[in-house]
Structures are given as C-alpha cells and as structure tokens.
Design a protein around this motif. Structure first.
Motif, PDB file in Angstrom:
ATOM      1  N   ILE A 262      39.435   9.235  49.245  1.00  0.00           N
ATOM      2  CA  ILE A 262      38.200  10.022  49.260  1.00  0.00           C
ATOM      3  C   ILE A 262      38.517  11.500  49.096  1.00  0.00           C
ATOM      4  O   ILE A 262      37.839  12.215  48.345  1.00  0.00           O
ATOM      5  N   LEU A 263      39.546  11.990  49.785  1.00  0.00           N
ATOM      6  CA  LEU A 263      39.947  13.395  49.662  1.00  0.00           C
ATOM      7  C   LEU A 263      40.351  13.721  48.229  1.00  0.00           C
ATOM      8  O   LEU A 263      39.984  14.772  47.688  1.00  0.00           O
ATOM      9  N   THR A 264      41.080  12.831  47.586  1.00  0.00           N
ATOM     10  CA  THR A 264      41.492  13.022  46.193  1.00  0.00           C
ATOM     11  C   THR A 264      40.278  13.083  45.270  1.00  0.00           C
ATOM     12  O   THR A 264      40.187  13.940  44.387  1.00  0.00           O
ATOM     13  N   ILE A 265      39.322  12.210  45.474  1.00  0.00           N
ATOM     14  CA  ILE A 265      38.120  12.193  44.642  1.00  0.00           C
ATOM     15  C   ILE A 265      37.313  13.472  44.847  1.00  0.00           C
ATOM     16  O   ILE A 265      36.853  14.093  43.884  1.00  0.00           O
ATOM     17  N   VAL A 266      37.161  13.911  46.088  1.00  0.00           N
ATOM     18  CA  VAL A 266      36.399  15.125  46.387  1.00  0.00           C
ATOM     19  C   VAL A 266      37.078  16.336  45.760  1.00  0.00           C
ATOM     20  O   VAL A 266      36.415  17.186  45.138  1.00  0.00           O
TER      21      VAL A 266
ATOM     22  N   THR B 294      39.129  16.387  43.190  1.00  0.00           N
ATOM     23  CA  THR B 294      39.018  16.275  41.736  1.00  0.00           C
ATOM     24  C   THR B 294      37.633  16.700  41.264  1.00  0.00           C
ATOM     25  O   THR B 294      37.495  17.439  40.282  1.00  0.00           O
ATOM     26  N   LEU B 295      36.599  16.258  41.950  1.00  0.00           N
ATOM     27  CA  LEU B 295      35.235  16.650  41.587  1.00  0.00           C
ATOM     28  C   LEU B 295      35.021  18.141  41.782  1.00  0.00           C
ATOM     29  O   LEU B 295      34.352  18.791  40.967  1.00  0.00           O
ATOM     30  N   PHE B 296      35.587  18.708  42.841  1.00  0.00           N
ATOM     31  CA  PHE B 296      35.475  20.144  43.076  1.00  0.00           C
ATOM     32  C   PHE B 296      36.136  20.931  41.947  1.00  0.00           C
ATOM     33  O   PHE B 296      35.550  21.881  41.416  1.00  0.00           O
TER      34      PHE B 296
ATOM     35  N   PHE C 221      35.731  24.112  36.900  1.00  0.00           N
ATOM     36  CA  PHE C 221      36.018  24.226  35.473  1.00  0.00           C
ATOM     37  C   PHE C 221      34.739  24.312  34.656  1.00  0.00           C
ATOM     38  O   PHE C 221      34.595  25.187  33.788  1.00  0.00           O
ATOM     39  N   VAL C 222      33.780  23.441  34.916  1.00  0.00           N
ATOM     40  CA  VAL C 222      32.539  23.415  34.142  1.00  0.00           C
ATOM     41  C   VAL C 222      31.762  24.714  34.343  1.00  0.00           C
ATOM     42  O   VAL C 222      31.277  25.318  33.374  1.00  0.00           O
ATOM     43  N   ILE C 223      31.655  25.166  35.584  1.00  0.00           N
ATOM     44  CA  ILE C 223      30.906  26.394  35.866  1.00  0.00           C
ATOM     45  C   ILE C 223      31.568  27.592  35.199  1.00  0.00           C
ATOM     46  O   ILE C 223      30.902  28.427  34.579  1.00  0.00           O
ATOM     47  N   SER C 224      32.895  27.688  35.290  1.00  0.00           N
ATOM     48  CA  SER C 224      33.579  28.829  34.671  1.00  0.00           C
ATOM     49  C   SER C 224      33.495  28.764  33.152  1.00  0.00           C
ATOM     50  O   SER C 224      33.360  29.796  32.481  1.00  0.00           O
TER      51      SER C 224
END
Length: 83
Positions: A8-12, A14-16, A21-24
């Motif tokens: 779960i920590l890895t998924i969170v 990665t999504l963060f 990346f998308v926002i920048s």
C-alpha cells in the motif's frame, strides 16, 4: 509493518510521484515563453547564437543564404532601374 502495508505504501508513493509529475508537466506547458524566446528552436532557429547548439551551423548557413538572396534581389532591382 506487514507485507500488505509495504504494498500500500508503494502504491501511495507511486501515485503521489505520478501526480507531481502530471501537475508539473501541465504547469510547464501552460507557462508562456519569456520575451525574446518566442521563436521556434531547432533547424529553423534564427535567434540562437550559441556555438554549442547542434543546430547553430545550420542556422548560420540559413542566415548566410538569406543575406545572399537579399543582396541578389537588391542588385536585380538596381539593374532594372538603370535600364
């Protein structure tokens, strides 16, 4: 921490990172070019004076060719006026 917690920590994380990346990237695309840098870059660039640029020599040749064409057209116009 259990194996599920790490997943779960890895998924969170990665999504963060993906969200950052998308926002920048969107902010980069929406940011206008500074004054004086509006021209296109690459083989059609006329405002680059950096000799380290890979396209510098092509732009230099284009500028020289453009000057020769302008001189030829000026000579042609003056010769037509003399006749």
């Amino acid at each position: 921490m259990s194996q599920t917690g790490y997943i779960i920590l890895t998924i969170v994380l990665t999504l963060f990172l993906l969200a950052v990346f998308v926002i920048s990237f969107v902010a980069y695309v929406k940011t206008p070019a500074p004054k004086g840098c509006e021209k296109t870059y690459g083989p059609n660039c006329d405002n680059c004076d950096q000799a380290s640029c890979q396209f510098y020599h092509y732009a230099e040749m284009r500028m020289q060719k453009k000057k020769e064409e302008e001189e030829a057209s000026k000579e042609e116009t003056t010769s037509e006026r003399k006749e």
